[in-house]
Design a protein around this motif. Structure first.
Motif, mmCIF file in Angstrom:
data_model
loop_
_atom_site.group_PDB
_atom_site.id
_atom_site.type_symbol
_atom_site.label_atom_id
_atom_site.label_comp_id
_atom_site.label_asym_id
_atom_site.label_seq_id
_atom_site.Cartn_x
_atom_site.Cartn_y
_atom_site.Cartn_z
ATOM 1 N N LEU A 44 0.848 -1.369 -0.237
ATOM 2 C CA LEU A 44 -0.102 -0.287 0.377
ATOM 3 C C LEU A 44 0.629 1.356 -0.046
ATOM 4 N N GLY A 45 2.318 1.075 -0.046
ATOM 5 C CA GLY A 45 2.750 2.196 0.021
ATOM 6 C C GLY A 45 3.975 2.655 0.781
ATOM 7 N N VAL A 46 3.587 2.023 2.445
ATOM 8 C CA VAL A 46 4.660 2.230 3.571
ATOM 9 C C VAL A 46 5.017 1.349 3.962
ATOM 10 N N PRO A 47 6.656 1.914 3.830
ATOM 11 C CA PRO A 47 7.549 0.673 4.318
ATOM 12 C C PRO A 47 7.375 0.918 5.485
ATOM 13 N N HIS A 48 7.824 -0.635 6.242
ATOM 14 C CA HIS A 48 7.613 -1.314 7.301
ATOM 15 C C HIS A 48 8.290 -0.524 8.646
ATOM 16 N N THR A 49 9.730 -0.003 8.098
ATOM 17 C CA THR A 49 10.802 1.477 8.971
ATOM 18 C C THR A 49 9.810 2.441 9.978
ATOM 19 N N GLU A 50 8.265 2.957 9.075
ATOM 20 C CA GLU A 50 7.887 3.877 9.593
ATOM 21 C C GLU A 50 6.558 3.222 10.405
ATOM 22 N N GLY A 120 29.257 13.887 16.011
ATOM 23 C CA GLY A 120 29.682 13.005 16.630
ATOM 24 C C GLY A 120 29.388 11.277 16.441
ATOM 25 N N PHE A 121 27.597 11.683 15.916
ATOM 26 C CA PHE A 121 27.195 10.649 15.398
ATOM 27 C C PHE A 121 28.026 8.958 14.917
ATOM 28 N N ASP A 122 28.747 8.232 14.934
ATOM 29 C CA ASP A 122 28.822 7.158 14.335
ATOM 30 C C ASP A 122 28.091 7.090 12.850
ATOM 31 N N THR A 123 28.058 7.321 11.979
ATOM 32 C CA THR A 123 27.481 7.372 10.426
ATOM 33 C C THR A 123 28.265 7.310 9.202
ATOM 34 N N ALA A 124 28.029 5.866 9.064
ATOM 35 C CA ALA A 124 28.235 4.997 8.006
ATOM 36 C C ALA A 124 27.318 5.829 6.724
ATOM 37 N N TYR A 125 28.909 5.950 5.543
ATOM 38 C CA TYR A 125 28.677 6.384 4.066
ATOM 39 C C TYR A 125 29.334 6.149 3.268
ATOM 40 N N HIS A 126 29.208 5.878 2.325
ATOM 41 C CA HIS A 126 30.183 5.800 1.622
ATOM 42 C C HIS A 126 29.008 5.746 -0.331
ATOM 43 N N ARG A 127 29.393 6.657 -1.470
ATOM 44 C CA ARG A 127 28.948 6.600 -2.590
ATOM 45 C C ARG A 127 28.626 5.892 -3.385
ATOM 46 N N THR A 128 29.314 4.931 -3.035
ATOM 47 C CA THR A 128 29.491 3.868 -3.747
ATOM 48 C C THR A 128 28.475 2.636 -3.644
ATOM 49 N N TRP A 129 27.496 2.872 -2.016
ATOM 50 C CA TRP A 129 27.023 1.331 -1.668
ATOM 51 C C TRP A 129 25.626 1.812 -2.500
ATOM 52 N N ASP A 130 25.597 -0.321 -2.733
ATOM 53 C CA ASP A 130 24.374 0.160 -3.485
ATOM 54 C C ASP A 130 23.007 -0.520 -2.290
ATOM 55 N N ASP A 131 21.337 -0.563 -2.505
ATOM 56 C CA ASP A 131 20.772 -0.573 -1.777
ATOM 57 C C ASP A 131 20.814 -2.106 -0.908
ATOM 58 N N ALA A 132 21.701 -2.650 -1.461
ATOM 59 C CA ALA A 132 21.518 -4.133 -2.000
ATOM 60 C C ALA A 132 22.927 -4.480 -0.169
ATOM 61 N N TYR A 133 23.392 -3.507 -0.753
ATOM 62 C CA TYR A 133 24.999 -3.694 0.333
ATOM 63 C C TYR A 133 24.056 -2.694 1.482
ATOM 64 N N ILE A 134 23.293 -1.270 1.549
ATOM 65 C CA ILE A 134 23.118 -1.011 2.461
ATOM 66 C C ILE A 134 22.373 -1.601 3.596
ATOM 67 N N ALA A 135 21.584 -2.785 2.955
ATOM 68 C CA ALA A 135 20.184 -3.425 3.837
ATOM 69 C C ALA A 135 21.375 -4.869 4.386
ATOM 70 N N LEU A 137 24.643 -3.798 5.363
ATOM 71 C CA LEU A 137 25.155 -2.855 6.085
ATOM 72 C C LEU A 137 24.971 -3.250 7.282
ATOM 73 N N ALA A 138 23.578 -2.795 7.362
ATOM 74 C CA ALA A 138 22.379 -1.809 8.314
ATOM 75 C C ALA A 138 22.876 -3.025 9.146
ATOM 76 N N ARG A 155 13.459 -3.231 2.487
ATOM 77 C CA ARG A 155 13.642 -4.325 2.407
ATOM 78 C C ARG A 155 14.090 -5.066 3.892
ATOM 79 N N SER A 156 13.213 -5.991 4.254
ATOM 80 C CA SER A 156 13.050 -7.220 5.766
ATOM 81 C C SER A 156 14.373 -6.499 6.497
ATOM 82 N N ALA A 157 15.804 -6.623 6.027
ATOM 83 C CA ALA A 157 17.178 -6.553 6.296
ATOM 84 C C ALA A 157 17.331 -5.324 7.371
ATOM 85 N N ILE A 158 16.329 -4.264 6.659
ATOM 86 C CA ILE A 158 16.700 -2.971 7.748
ATOM 87 C C ILE A 158 15.446 -2.997 8.375
#
Ligand SMILES: [Zn+2]
Length: 259
Positions: A44-50, A120-135, A137-138, A155-158
């Motif tokens: 219906l459009g609503v990600p489970h994270t919300e 000061g927040f631990d914040t991972a980011y890299h511009r080359t990461w795709d959705d699969a890798y982000i999920a 890593l999360a 994605r369920s892994a998130i």
């Protein structure tokens, strides 16, 4: 409502996420097969994270709830749930607790990465990461994913995430800091803005040959990133960041602003 339907009510800011026909957040849903509630709300459009609370007959349920025709189910966003601002270290019916609040920033909100790191927040980011890798890593590093991409957050892994609503980076930062229960900002300017690595104090004499003449003259305290070797001091860039945070209502403890 016919015999095979159930009423799904999406409260507050969840209403705007619906991509199906609805009446002020209420969807008449045809129960024609056994489906998990997670799959239903995401179709219906609503990600489970919300979603932060699933209520049926006054009782809270988790994402394994099965739809039963003739019932009504209410979905609450974070700011209408009892866990708001969201404290990720607290277990809820929908999510296990995390050890700490750590972020993972998607490319579409990349501007958040240096700002969160500066605070000061631990914040991972890299511009080359795709959705699969982000999920992956999360899940592996138990990080909260910040993104404007609904498909990623489905994605369920998130487990924890925030669909960032604003398109302006300063507003995005305020959105994140309002949404999550953030521990007092005690260690600003302690991380490399490029690498996320915690920087360490370095003696001026060890790096003096790397400094511009004016920096050499006016500053005595420095920190360095062990990964990229970048040197940090309380120069004009540092002052501009503090002013920017103050304009956004983010108070930096004065004692902690020295590099
Ligand atoms: Zn670095």
């Amino acid at each position: 409502m016919t015999d095979n339907t159930t009423l799904l009510y999406f409260a507050g800011e969840l209403t705007d996420l619906l991509t199906c026909p609805h009446d002020k957040g209420t969807v008449v849903y045809l129960v024609d097969r056994a489906t998990s509630i997670k799959d239903v709300i995401e179709a219906l459009g609503v990600p489970h994270t919300e979603v932060y609370d699933i209520r049926m007959n006054g009782t809270g349920h988790d994402f394994s709830l099965q739809l039963i025709p003739g019932t009504q189910i209410t979905f609450l966003p974070a700011n209408q749930s009892s866990n708001y601002p969201v404290d990720v270290t607290q277990a809820t019916l929908l999510r296990p607790p995390l050890n700490a609040l750590r972020f993972l920033v998607d490319e579409n909100v990349a501007g958040l990465a240096p700002l969160l790191r500066a605070l000061g927040f631990d914040t991972a980011y890299h511009r080359t990461w795709d959705d699969a890798y982000i999920a992956v890593l999360a899940a592996k590093e138990e990080r909260v994913v910040l993104s404007r991409d609904r498909a990623l957050l489905k994605r369920s892994a998130i487990v924890y995430g925030r669909l960032i609503r604003s398109q302006i980076v300063d507003d995005q930062l305020v959105e994140v800091l309002s949404h999550f229960s953030t521990p007092m900002i005690l260690k600003p300017f302690s991380r490399c803005l490029r690498c996320n690595v915690v920087t360490t104090p370095v003696n001026k004499e060890d790096i003096v040959h790397l400094l511009e003449p004016k920096t050499r003259l006016h500053f005595n305290m420095f920190r360095r990133c062990s990964a990229c070797k970048r040197i940090y001091w309380r120069g004009s860039h540092h002052e501009k960041l503090i002013e920017r945070f103050e304009r956004l209502g983010i108070n930096i403890p004065l004692h902690s602003t020295e590099p």
